[in-house]
Design an enzyme around this catalytic site. Structure first.
Site, short mmCIF file in Angstrom:
data_model
loop_
_atom_site.label_atom_id
_atom_site.label_comp_id
_atom_site.label_asym_id
_atom_site.label_seq_id
_atom_site.Cartn_x
_atom_site.Cartn_y
_atom_site.Cartn_z
N ASP A 38 0.84 -1.21 0.00
CA ASP A 38 0.00 0.00 0.00
C ASP A 38 0.87 1.26 0.00
O ASP A 38 0.52 2.26 -0.62
CB ASP A 38 -0.93 0.02 1.21
CG ASP A 38 -2.10 -0.94 1.03
OD1 ASP A 38 -2.35 -1.38 -0.11
OD2 ASP A 38 -2.78 -1.25 2.04
N LYS A 119 -13.77 -6.23 4.70
CA LYS A 119 -13.17 -6.57 3.40
C LYS A 119 -12.59 -7.98 3.56
O LYS A 119 -11.61 -8.18 4.28
CB LYS A 119 -12.09 -5.57 3.01
CG LYS A 119 -11.48 -5.87 1.65
CD LYS A 119 -10.62 -4.71 1.18
CE LYS A 119 -10.09 -4.93 -0.22
NZ LYS A 119 -9.05 -5.97 -0.28
N LYS A 291 -19.52 1.94 1.49
CA LYS A 291 -20.18 2.22 0.19
C LYS A 291 -21.32 3.20 0.41
O LYS A 291 -22.03 3.10 1.42
CB LYS A 291 -20.75 0.92 -0.40
CG LYS A 291 -19.68 -0.09 -0.75
CD LYS A 291 -20.24 -1.47 -1.08
CE LYS A 291 -19.10 -2.48 -1.11
NZ LYS A 291 -19.55 -3.86 -1.12
S1 IVH Z 1 -16.78 -3.93 -3.01
C1 IVH Z 1 -16.10 -1.57 -6.94
N1 IVH Z 1 -16.77 -5.21 -0.75
O1 IVH Z 1 -11.66 -6.06 -2.54
C2 IVH Z 1 -15.43 -2.56 -6.13
N2 IVH Z 1 -14.98 -5.57 -2.26
O2 IVH Z 1 -10.39 -3.50 -3.99
C3 IVH Z 1 -16.43 -3.41 -5.50
N3 IVH Z 1 -13.37 -7.24 -1.49
O3 IVH Z 1 -11.08 -7.46 -5.34
C4 IVH Z 1 -15.85 -4.20 -4.44
N4 IVH Z 1 -14.36 -7.71 0.43
O4 IVH Z 1 -13.28 -8.50 -4.42
C5 IVH Z 1 -16.12 -4.99 -1.90
N5 IVH Z 1 -16.91 -6.34 1.27
C6 IVH Z 1 -16.28 -6.11 0.13
C7 IVH Z 1 -15.09 -6.76 -0.20
C8 IVH Z 1 -14.47 -6.47 -1.41
C9 IVH Z 1 -13.32 -7.98 -0.36
C10 IVH Z 1 -12.39 -7.24 -2.59
C11 IVH Z 1 -13.00 -7.23 -3.97
C12 IVH Z 1 -11.97 -6.53 -4.80
C13 IVH Z 1 -11.23 -5.71 -3.82
C14 IVH Z 1 -11.54 -4.25 -4.03
#
Ligand code: IVH
Length: 337
Positions: A38, A119, A291
């Site tokens: 990061d 996440k 979000k």
């Molecule tokens: S939202 C527009 N929610 O993190 C992006 N992503 O940098 C929509 N990920 O590879 C992703 N947990 O697969 C979202 N609760 C979560 C998440 C998540 C893991 C991963 C996702 C993507 C990365 C995003």
């Protein structure tokens, strides 16, 4: 830093970040921690902001992740799979919300309701259903083109093969992951049989999913958490929270740590709650995702480069990517429910 030094540093950063992307995504063998990675991405972003005319054609900020290099068939996503910008501090979370407010020209008393959720530290996957039947599962790949893992995904018990009540075209997106306990047991079996020992559950999940032979995947304890959607022939709900509830009702696992927060203080408090529970969660997480709850606002906000303006992630206490496998790290945790 002068211009020549900045250009030189940007070249080195592009090379270095690309190398770490390959190690992480293609070889499932990361060499640096999330925090170190990061920091490189952030340095690149800050230098590019300072010297916008020096942004390189191969800049990491223009790429969505590693280009898939395996022998699995390639699939073009109906809608690109984006990634999230990082907010590195409480102030940056507030700044993100400030930008949303300005972009939408909201009056100061209009709340920007957000969802906040963990996440999940796994592998991004898009599952496409047509008339209720699973027809395609694809990894993210570079965000535009992923890998066809349909046969492998069909072996994952938590992912339904058929659903009822969904729009005719329905793509659910989420994370394929391995629980800490299943990971520990898998590594012990691998060790005993002289097989590959994985560095962490994320790498074990990636290595297990991206297999030529679905029988190998079938023998691996993979799980799924939905966190969004892609192509849809009809909208699911007017808000993120309600859309995720609809996805839950269709039969997909959705985190019970997903909450709706009216105020930034509530979102930050939820972040603190998740951080407190982090070590006891049955799966690894990689921070918290926020979000904008209203989907009409998400649509208006759109995206900039590879990331949406309506969502971001934060992680103040990143785990080590290069974690040495030690059974004691994972053995004493409760199984995922
Ligand atoms: S939202 C527009 N929610 O993190 C992006 N992503 O940098 C929509 N990920 O590879 C992703 N947990 O697969 C979202 N609760 C979560 C998440 C998540 C893991 C991963 C996702 C993507 C990365 C995003």
């Amino acid at each position: 830093m002068n211009e020549a030094e900045a250009a030189n540093r940007l070249m080195r950063l592009a090379r270095e970040i690309a190398r770490h992307d390959r190690l992480y995504h293609d070889q499932d063998a990361p060499q640096i921690s999330d925090a170190e990675y990061d920091a490189l991405v952030r340095e690149n972003r800050e230098l590019e902001a300072q010297f916008p005319h020096l942004v390189r054609a191969d800049s990491p900020s223009k790429r969505l992740g590693a280009v898939p290099t395996s022998s699995l068939a390639k699939v073009t996503h109906a809608r690109p799979m984006l990634s999230l910008e990082n907010a590195f501090s409480e102030q940056e979370v507030r700044d993100f919300i400030g930008r949303v407010r300005r972009f939408l020209s909201l009056p100061p008393d209009e709340p920007v309701t957000m969802t906040a959720e963990p996440k999940i530290d796994g592998l991004s996957c898009s599952l496409r259903y047509e008339v209720g039947a699973l027809v395609m599962a694809a990894t993210r790949g570079d965000g535009t083109v992923g890998e066809d893992v349909t046969a492998n995904v069909r072996t994952i018990a938590e992912i339904p093969q058929t659903i009822s009540g969904a729009p005719e075209t329905f793509e659910v997106r989420g994370e394929i992951y391995m629980s800490k306990q299943d990971f520990a047991a898998l590594n012990e079996r691998q060790e005993a049989s002289g097989g590959k020992v994985f560095a962490n559950p994320r790498n074990a999940a990636a290595g297990s999913l991206r297999q030529k032979d679905p029988a190998v995947t079938a023998a691996r304890p993979l799980r799924f958490f939905a966190h969004g959607w892609g192509d849809l022939s009809a909208s699911l709900a007017p808000t993120q929270q309600d859309a995720m509830q609809a996805i839950r009702e269709l039969g997909f696992p959705v985190s019970d740590l997903l909450v709706r927060c009216e105020r930034v203080e509530d979102a930050l408090a939820h972040y603190a709650t998740i951080e407190r529970r982090r070590a006891d969660l049955p799966y690894d997480i990689d921070g918290v995702v926020y979000k904008v709850d209203r989907i009409d606002w998400q649509d208006r906000l759109g995206q900039v480069g590879r990331a949406p303006r309506w969502g971001w992630r934060t992680n103040s206490r990143p785990r080590r990517r290069r974690r040495c496998w030690r059974p004691s790290t994972y053995r004493s945790v409760a199984p995922a429910s």
